[in-house]
Design a protein around this motif. Structure first.
Motif, mmCIF file in Angstrom:
data_model
loop_
_atom_site.group_PDB
_atom_site.id
_atom_site.type_symbol
_atom_site.label_atom_id
_atom_site.label_comp_id
_atom_site.label_asym_id
_atom_site.label_seq_id
_atom_site.Cartn_x
_atom_site.Cartn_y
_atom_site.Cartn_z
ATOM 1 N N LEU A 3 52.880 -25.466 -27.322
ATOM 2 C CA LEU A 3 51.874 -26.334 -27.914
ATOM 3 C C LEU A 3 52.530 -27.351 -28.840
ATOM 4 C CD1 LEU A 3 49.222 -23.661 -29.020
ATOM 5 C CD2 LEU A 3 49.691 -24.512 -26.726
ATOM 6 N N LEU A 16 48.761 -23.803 -39.254
ATOM 7 C CA LEU A 16 48.329 -23.640 -37.866
ATOM 8 C C LEU A 16 49.488 -23.173 -36.993
ATOM 9 C CD1 LEU A 16 46.073 -26.787 -37.307
ATOM 10 C CD2 LEU A 16 45.349 -24.432 -37.709
ATOM 11 N N LEU A 20 49.521 -19.779 -34.766
ATOM 12 C CA LEU A 20 49.615 -19.865 -33.306
ATOM 13 C C LEU A 20 50.912 -19.239 -32.794
ATOM 14 C CD1 LEU A 20 48.139 -23.440 -32.906
ATOM 15 C CD2 LEU A 20 47.117 -21.315 -32.055
ATOM 16 N N THR A 21 51.966 -19.317 -33.585
ATOM 17 C CA THR A 21 53.210 -18.645 -33.214
ATOM 18 C C THR A 21 52.999 -17.137 -33.176
ATOM 19 O OG1 THR A 21 54.584 -20.406 -34.155
ATOM 20 C CG2 THR A 21 55.631 -18.267 -33.854
ATOM 21 N N GLU A 23 50.337 -15.754 -32.385
ATOM 22 C CA GLU A 23 49.532 -15.486 -31.189
ATOM 23 C C GLU A 23 50.398 -15.447 -29.928
ATOM 24 O OE1 GLU A 23 46.218 -14.962 -30.847
ATOM 25 O OE2 GLU A 23 45.747 -15.157 -32.981
ATOM 26 N N TYR A 25 52.480 -18.235 -28.950
ATOM 27 C CA TYR A 25 52.784 -19.557 -28.428
ATOM 28 C C TYR A 25 54.048 -20.108 -29.066
ATOM 29 C CZ TYR A 25 47.858 -19.249 -27.103
ATOM 30 O OH TYR A 25 46.654 -18.830 -26.586
ATOM 31 N N VAL A 27 55.436 -23.348 -30.709
ATOM 32 C CA VAL A 27 54.711 -24.441 -31.352
ATOM 33 C C VAL A 27 55.679 -25.444 -31.971
ATOM 34 C CG1 VAL A 27 52.958 -25.046 -33.056
ATOM 35 C CG2 VAL A 27 52.838 -22.829 -31.904
ATOM 36 N N TYR A 105 39.853 -21.055 -38.534
ATOM 37 C CA TYR A 105 41.041 -20.842 -37.703
ATOM 38 C C TYR A 105 40.683 -20.038 -36.458
ATOM 39 C CZ TYR A 105 45.448 -18.943 -36.060
ATOM 40 O OH TYR A 105 46.498 -18.573 -35.254
ATOM 41 N N VAL A 109 41.506 -21.156 -32.564
ATOM 42 C CA VAL A 109 42.219 -20.323 -31.584
ATOM 43 C C VAL A 109 41.357 -20.114 -30.345
ATOM 44 C CG1 VAL A 109 43.174 -18.037 -31.137
ATOM 45 C CG2 VAL A 109 43.680 -19.188 -33.286
ATOM 46 N N VAL A 112 41.483 -23.280 -28.320
ATOM 47 C CA VAL A 112 42.796 -23.394 -27.659
ATOM 48 C C VAL A 112 42.841 -22.499 -26.425
ATOM 49 C CG1 VAL A 112 45.246 -22.790 -27.905
ATOM 50 C CG2 VAL A 112 44.105 -24.118 -29.685
ATOM 51 N N LYS A 113 42.434 -21.248 -26.589
ATOM 52 C CA LYS A 113 42.482 -20.308 -25.467
ATOM 53 C C LYS A 113 41.551 -20.749 -24.341
ATOM 54 C CE LYS A 113 43.967 -16.239 -28.044
ATOM 55 N NZ LYS A 113 43.640 -14.865 -28.510
#
Length: 221
Positions: A3, A16, A20-21, A23, A25, A27, A105, A109, A112-113
């Motif tokens: 991302l 963010l 997200l990392t 999660e 991803y 980034v 947040y 997410v 994004v998903k």
């Protein structure tokens, strides 16, 4: 999944990126519209999170330029503005979704998903079967036979790079590029560590080393 966050509020961008990392991803973060356009044009990202109010080049123009150049990467726009006109303008320039600050947040997410899931379903089934291995990239679940296998976020990200190209050689460089961000300057042998862990959890014969080229995921004969 890799991302790109283009956001000039540095604390928000880094927050963010950290979430997200976690999660799973990879980034990358930039704080300028022109740099964001350059990065998104040169690197095959899976999704771009794009602020509208940016120095150098605003988000509308970045989005329009990417679409004009033929890039179909999903774009989630962020803005402090509110109102139907702003949302319509963002979507008219080619954005796929729109989120107004301040936002949850958890909602970001979820958006994004959903965008990644939508893109995955457009390109084929998110469920990949290789021998006894079943990987659902949308639900992020892995089974070997009837047993579910628990993977960390990074383990799943490495496996995802292999399973979506099952039967083909995936280079170590590609895995590094898509699982770790561009700022990673650690030991590239980290990929070997994760592959070793996946072999232990999934069964060693599933992942073959192709000397000098990378790794190939295939059903054992």
């Amino acid at each position: 999944m890799r991302l790109l966050i283009v956001e000039d509020e540095k604390r928000l961008a880094l927050s963010l990126a950290k979430g997200l990392t976690a999660e799973g991803y990879a980034v990358d973060v930039v704080h300028d519209g022109r740099e964001g356009l350059h990065r998104a044009s040169e690197t095959p990202y899976d999704l771009v999170i794009l602020d509208i109010m940016l120095p150098g080049l605003n988000g509308y123009r970045v989005c329009a330029a990417l679409r004009a150049a033929g890039h179909d990467v999903p774009i989630l726009m962020l803005t402090a503005k509110d109102g139907e006109y702003d949302e319509a303008e963002g979507l008219d320039t080619g954005a796929d979704d729109y989120l107004t600050k301040p936002f949850s947040y958890v909602v970001l997410v979820a958006r994004v998903k959903a965008l990644l899931r939508r893109r995955g379903s457009a390109g084929g089934s998110p469920v990949h079967v290789v021998g006894e291995l079943t990987v659902d990239t949308a639900a992020r679940r892995v089974h070997v036979g009837e047993s579910e296998v628990t993977l960390t976020a990074k383990e799943f990200a490495v496996l995802e790079q292999l399973v979506v190209r099952a039967g083909k050689v995936v280079s170590k460089a590609r895995i590094l590029e898509h699982v770790w961000d561009f700022a990673y300057d650690g030991d590239p042998n980290i990929v070997e560590v994760y592959v070793s862990t996946l072999r232990r959890k999934l069964g060693a014969p599933l992942i073959r080393t192709v000397r000098g080229a990378g790794y190939r995921l295939e059903a054992p004969r």
